[in-house]
Scaffold this motif. Structure first.
Motif, mmCIF file in Angstrom:
data_model
loop_
_atom_site.group_PDB
_atom_site.id
_atom_site.type_symbol
_atom_site.label_atom_id
_atom_site.label_comp_id
_atom_site.label_asym_id
_atom_site.label_seq_id
_atom_site.Cartn_x
_atom_site.Cartn_y
_atom_site.Cartn_z
ATOM 1 N N THR A 48 8.851 6.988 79.709
ATOM 2 C CA THR A 48 9.107 7.542 81.090
ATOM 3 C C THR A 48 8.591 6.969 82.035
ATOM 4 N N GLN A 49 7.770 5.446 81.670
ATOM 5 C CA GLN A 49 6.430 5.361 82.335
ATOM 6 C C GLN A 49 6.914 4.429 83.542
ATOM 7 N N LEU A 50 6.837 4.733 85.164
ATOM 8 C CA LEU A 50 7.530 3.787 85.658
ATOM 9 C C LEU A 50 6.928 2.535 85.416
ATOM 10 N N SER A 51 8.407 1.424 85.947
ATOM 11 C CA SER A 51 7.941 -0.141 86.061
ATOM 12 C C SER A 51 7.592 -0.865 87.521
ATOM 13 N N CYS A 52 6.755 -1.604 87.761
ATOM 14 C CA CYS A 52 5.838 -2.120 88.689
ATOM 15 C C CYS A 52 6.607 -3.962 88.190
ATOM 16 N N GLU A 53 7.231 -4.163 89.728
ATOM 17 C CA GLU A 53 7.618 -5.505 90.028
ATOM 18 C C GLU A 53 6.546 -6.099 91.294
ATOM 19 N N TYR A 54 5.774 -7.201 91.423
ATOM 20 C CA TYR A 54 6.005 -7.291 93.192
ATOM 21 C C TYR A 54 6.828 -8.468 93.233
ATOM 22 N N PRO A 55 7.472 -8.560 94.181
ATOM 23 C CA PRO A 55 6.703 -7.565 95.324
ATOM 24 C C PRO A 55 7.826 -6.815 96.010
ATOM 25 N N VAL A 100 15.565 14.155 90.458
ATOM 26 C CA VAL A 100 14.563 13.040 89.740
ATOM 27 C C VAL A 100 12.778 14.065 90.399
ATOM 28 N N LEU A 101 11.989 13.124 89.417
ATOM 29 C CA LEU A 101 10.464 14.090 89.569
ATOM 30 C C LEU A 101 9.586 12.959 88.904
ATOM 31 N N ILE A 102 8.589 12.696 89.641
ATOM 32 C CA ILE A 102 7.947 12.014 89.297
ATOM 33 C C ILE A 102 6.443 12.710 89.155
ATOM 34 N N ARG A 103 5.705 11.897 88.449
ATOM 35 C CA ARG A 103 4.429 12.165 88.264
ATOM 36 C C ARG A 103 3.126 11.153 88.218
ATOM 37 N N VAL A 104 2.139 11.454 89.094
ATOM 38 C CA VAL A 104 1.597 10.021 88.927
ATOM 39 C C VAL A 104 -0.344 10.940 88.555
ATOM 40 N N ASN A 105 -0.901 10.008 88.061
ATOM 41 C CA ASN A 105 -2.180 10.444 87.467
ATOM 42 C C ASN A 105 -3.195 9.187 87.958
ATOM 43 N N ASN A 106 -4.043 9.284 88.741
ATOM 44 C CA ASN A 106 -4.328 8.805 89.547
ATOM 45 C C ASN A 106 -6.594 8.820 88.627
ATOM 46 N N GLY A 107 -6.428 9.537 87.433
ATOM 47 C CA GLY A 107 -7.405 8.862 87.584
ATOM 48 C C GLY A 107 -8.486 10.660 87.246
ATOM 49 N N ASN A 108 -7.980 10.471 88.805
ATOM 50 C CA ASN A 108 -9.205 12.276 88.738
ATOM 51 C C ASN A 108 -8.295 13.493 88.965
ATOM 52 N N GLU A 109 -7.274 13.322 89.673
ATOM 53 C CA GLU A 109 -6.164 14.645 90.032
ATOM 54 C C GLU A 109 -4.695 14.051 89.035
ATOM 55 N N ILE A 138 6.654 -4.627 103.228
ATOM 56 C CA ILE A 138 6.228 -4.379 102.192
ATOM 57 C C ILE A 138 5.208 -3.121 100.656
ATOM 58 N N PRO A 139 6.075 -3.012 100.009
ATOM 59 C CA PRO A 139 5.804 -1.708 99.105
ATOM 60 C C PRO A 139 4.243 -1.721 98.696
ATOM 61 N N GLU A 140 3.999 -0.400 98.715
ATOM 62 C CA GLU A 140 3.076 0.205 97.964
ATOM 63 C C GLU A 140 3.906 0.202 96.432
ATOM 64 N N PHE A 141 2.783 0.612 96.034
ATOM 65 C CA PHE A 141 2.595 0.819 94.399
ATOM 66 C C PHE A 141 1.558 2.037 94.410
ATOM 67 N N LEU A 142 2.447 2.765 93.133
ATOM 68 C CA LEU A 142 1.447 4.426 92.631
ATOM 69 C C LEU A 142 1.240 3.377 91.002
ATOM 70 N N PRO A 143 -0.772 4.115 90.669
ATOM 71 C CA PRO A 143 -1.000 3.497 89.731
ATOM 72 C C PRO A 143 -0.144 3.786 88.639
ATOM 73 N N SER A 144 -0.217 3.588 87.618
ATOM 74 C CA SER A 144 0.280 2.688 86.370
ATOM 75 C C SER A 144 0.205 3.701 85.216
ATOM 76 N N SER A 145 -0.089 4.336 86.143
ATOM 77 C CA SER A 145 0.377 5.926 84.264
ATOM 78 C C SER A 145 1.019 6.646 85.235
ATOM 79 N N SER A 146 2.122 6.106 86.334
ATOM 80 C CA SER A 146 3.632 7.438 86.278
ATOM 81 C C SER A 146 4.267 7.300 86.064
ATOM 82 N N TYR A 147 4.685 8.504 86.044
ATOM 83 C CA TYR A 147 5.944 8.571 85.205
ATOM 84 C C TYR A 147 7.093 9.062 85.756
ATOM 85 N N TYR A 148 8.618 9.494 85.676
ATOM 86 C CA TYR A 148 9.407 10.005 85.725
ATOM 87 C C TYR A 148 10.120 10.842 84.717
#
Length: 89
Positions: free
Chosen positions: A35-42, A62-71, A7-17
């Motif tokens: 450069t926003q990451l896409s997501c496809e279930y599952p 490759v660098l990934i930036r994740v914005n979880n709303g707080n940090e 089962i994969p884990e998903f990053l927040p929708s405001s994640s970029y590379y």
């Protein structure tokens, strides 16, 4: 394999590379709306890069930036790839 590991884990929708030149440390492709990451279930998160405009025979990281709303986290994945010249088939 056990199902719990499939089962994969998903990053927040405001994640970029971003892409960084591994030799010069220069950011070649920066974090932005293109450069926003896409997501496809599952299957999880993914991105597609058009490498035709990048210099050949270079290594990129490759660098990934994740914005979880707080940090905001910037993660160096440690993943590198090389763009090679096309050859004869």
């Amino acid at each position: 394999q056990q199902q719990q590991y499939l089962i994969p884990e998903f990053l927040p929708s405001s994640s970029y590379y971003a892409l960084k030149d591994n030799q010069t440390e220069e950011i070649i492709l920066n974090f932005d709306s293109y450069t926003q990451l896409s997501c496809e279930y599952p299957y999880g998160n993914y991105f597609i890069i058009d490498t035709t405009g990048l210099p050949q025979e270079r290594y990129y990281r490759v660098l990934i930036r994740v914005n979880n709303g707080n940090e905001i986290y910037t993660i160096d994945t440690g993943k590198t790839f090389k763009i090679v010249r096309g050859g004869e088939v």
